[in-house]
Design an enzyme around this catalytic site. Structure first.
Site, short mmCIF file in Angstrom:
data_model
loop_
_atom_site.label_atom_id
_atom_site.label_comp_id
_atom_site.label_asym_id
_atom_site.label_seq_id
_atom_site.Cartn_x
_atom_site.Cartn_y
_atom_site.Cartn_z
N LYS A 173 -9.47 -89.85 30.18
CA LYS A 173 -10.23 -88.92 31.02
C LYS A 173 -9.41 -87.64 31.16
O LYS A 173 -8.28 -87.68 31.65
CB LYS A 173 -10.49 -89.54 32.39
CG LYS A 173 -11.23 -88.60 33.32
CD LYS A 173 -11.60 -89.28 34.62
CE LYS A 173 -12.30 -88.32 35.56
NZ LYS A 173 -12.59 -88.95 36.86
N LYS A 203 -13.88 -89.29 28.05
CA LYS A 203 -14.60 -88.40 28.94
C LYS A 203 -13.84 -87.10 29.12
O LYS A 203 -12.65 -87.16 29.38
CB LYS A 203 -14.74 -89.11 30.29
CG LYS A 203 -15.38 -88.26 31.35
CD LYS A 203 -15.37 -89.00 32.65
CE LYS A 203 -15.89 -88.05 33.71
NZ LYS A 203 -15.71 -88.56 35.03
C1 PBG Z 1 -14.13 -89.15 39.63
C2 PBG Z 1 -15.17 -88.79 38.64
C3 PBG Z 1 -15.51 -87.51 38.20
C4 PBG Z 1 -16.56 -87.67 37.28
C5 PBG Z 1 -16.83 -89.02 37.20
N1 PBG Z 1 -15.94 -89.71 38.04
C6 PBG Z 1 -15.06 -86.18 38.61
C7 PBG Z 1 -13.67 -85.76 38.55
O1 PBG Z 1 -12.78 -86.40 38.00
O2 PBG Z 1 -13.45 -84.72 39.14
C8 PBG Z 1 -17.23 -86.56 36.53
C9 PBG Z 1 -18.57 -86.86 36.02
C10 PBG Z 1 -19.32 -85.67 35.57
O3 PBG Z 1 -18.82 -84.54 35.53
O4 PBG Z 1 -20.49 -85.87 35.21
N2 PBG Z 1 -14.53 -90.17 40.48
#
Ligand code: PBG
Length: 327
Positions: free
Chosen positions: A196, A249
Site C-alpha cells: 500500500k 494499492k
Molecule cells: C485506510 C484506507 C485508505 C483507503 C483504504 N483504506 C486511506 C488511506 O490510507 O489514507 C483508501 C481507499 C481509496 O482511496 O479508495 N484505512
C-alpha cells in the site's frame, strides 16, 4: 513465419472472432464493492469528489449489499465512519460500531454475499493516523498491533467473512492471525493490504471518511511510490505471517507490481482501484472527454490482465449492470 504468412488481423475480423480469442474478461464475481457505513448519517450523504458514492446509514448499507448480491458481485468491503473519534480509535473495536452492526445485518439480509472488513484505525482516531501516536508525533508500531488484532476479532465476531488490514504496520498479519486463531476464528481468511503506497490517489477517500491526518503524513508506514522490490518483500512477509490473499494499492499506476507480487507470492491477489482513480474517470466523463463504459471496462480489464484475481472498485455495481446487459 512472418508477414505475409502471418496476419494478426485475421483474428480481429468480427465481434465473434474477437470474442473467441479474448484473453481476459471481466466477471462480476471477481469485483468487490467498497461501502462507507456512517454512524451519523440519517440518509445517504453524497461524497462530492466521488459522484455516485455516498456515506450510508445502516439501512442503506443493507440495501446496497442486497443489490450487490443480486448483481452477482463477489463481495462488499466495509469502511466505518464513526460519529465520534478519539486518540486510540476505540470506535474501531466497538461491538456496536458501524462496521460490526453492518456486517451482522448484511449476513442476515444477503447470507451468500461475502463481507470483507477494512481493519484500520485511521477513520476512528482524532489525529487521523493508522496507529498509536507517541508524544513526539511518531506512530508506535508494536503498540498498534494489539489494537488491530482486537479490531479484526470484533469484525470476525460480527460475522465478517474476510478481514483486510490496511494500516501498513509491521507484523500486523501475524498478530491478527494469532488473535483470530485463539478466539476460534481459525477459518477466517486475511486479505493483507501488503503493498500500500503513500498515494495522492486516496484524496477523495479521506474526504469521505474524514481521515486526513491532522499532522504529518503517512509516509513513515505507507510505501514510497518508487519502490517495486520492496513491494514484493512486503507481500512475501505478509504471506509468511499467514496472509491468505495480498493486495496492491493503488492499482492504475502499479500494474507492474500487480504482476510482480502475483508471481512472487502465488497467492490470490486483489488490486484496489482507489477513490482518486474513480474520481478521475468520473470527472473526465462529466466533462465529456471520454466514454464511461469503455474507459472503466478498459481500466478494470487491465488490472486483471496484469494479474489481479480480484478487483476492488467503486465502479463495481455499474460494471456488473453493464455485463448483465450484454450477456
Ligand atoms: C485506510 C484506507 C485508505 C483507503 C483504504 N483504506 C486511506 C488511506 O490510507 O489514507 C483508501 C481507499 C481509496 O482511496 O479508495 N484505512
Amino acid at each position: 513465419m512472418a508477414f505475409p504468412t502471418t496476419r494478426m488481423r485475421r483474428l480481429r475480423t468480427s465481434a465473434a472472432m474477437r470474442g473467441l480469442v479474448r484473453e481476459t474478461e471481466l466477471r462480476a464475481d471477481r469485483l468487490v464493492l467498497p461501502l462507507f457505513v456512517s454512524e451519523a448519517a440519517r440518509a445517504p450523504e453524497p461524497i462530492e469528489s466521488m459522484p455516485g458514492v455516498s456515506r450510508l446509514p445502516l439501512s442503506s448499507v443493507v440495501e446496497q449489499a442486497r443489490e450487490a448480491a443480486e448483481l452477482g458481485l463477489g463481495a462488499v468491503l466495509l469502511f466505518g465512519v464513526p460519529a465520534e473519534k478519539d486518540a486510540e480509535g476505540s470506535g474501531a473495536w466497538d461491538e456496536q460500531g458501524a462496521v460490526q452492526l453492518a456486517t451482522a445485518a448484511i449476513k442476515v439480509a444477503a447470507p451468500d454475499l461475502l463481507v470483507i472488513t477494512d481493519v484500520c484505525l485511521c477513520e476512528y482516531t482524532d489525529h487521523g493516523h493508522c496507529g498509536v501516536v507517541r508524544g513526539d508525533g511518531s506512530v508506535d508500531n508494536d503498540a498498534t498491533l494489539e489494537l488491530l488484532a482486537g479490531v479484526a476479532a470484533s469484525h470476525a465476531r460480527a460475522g465478517a467473512d474476510i478481514v483486510a488490514p490496511s494500516d501498513m504496520m509491521d507484523g500486523r498479519v501475524g498478530a491478527i492471525r494469532s488473535e483470530l486463531d485463539s478466539e476460534g476464528y481459525g477459518e477466517t481468511p486475511i486479505l493483507a493490504y501488503s503493498a500500500k503506497f503513500a498515494s495522492a490517489f486516496y484524496g477523495p477517500f479521506r474526504d469521505a471518511a474524514s481521515s486526513t491526518p491532522a499532522f504529518g503524513d503517512r509516509r513513515s508506514y505507507q510505501m514510497d511510490p518508487g519502490n517495486g522490490r520492496e513491494a514484493v518483500r512486503e507481500a512475501l512477509l505478509d504471506a509468511a505471517e499467514g496472509a491468505d490473499m495480498v493486495m496492491v494499492k493503488p492499482a492504475l499506476a502499479y500494474g507492474d507490481l500487480i504482476a510482480a507480487v502475483k508471481q512472487a507470492t502465488r497467492l490470490p491477489l486483489a488490486a484496489y482501484n482507489v477513490s482518486g482513480e474513480y474520481a478521475m474517470v468520473k470527472a473526465a466523463v462529466a466533462a465529456g472527454y471520454m466514454e464511461e463504459r469503455a474507459a472503466v471496462g478498459e481500466i478494470l480489464t487491465s488490472l486483471h490482465r496484469a494479474g489481479a484475481d480480484i478487483v476492488i472498485s467503486y465502479h463495481s455495481k455499474d460494471v456488473a449492470q453493464w455485463l448483465s446487459q450484454t450477456a
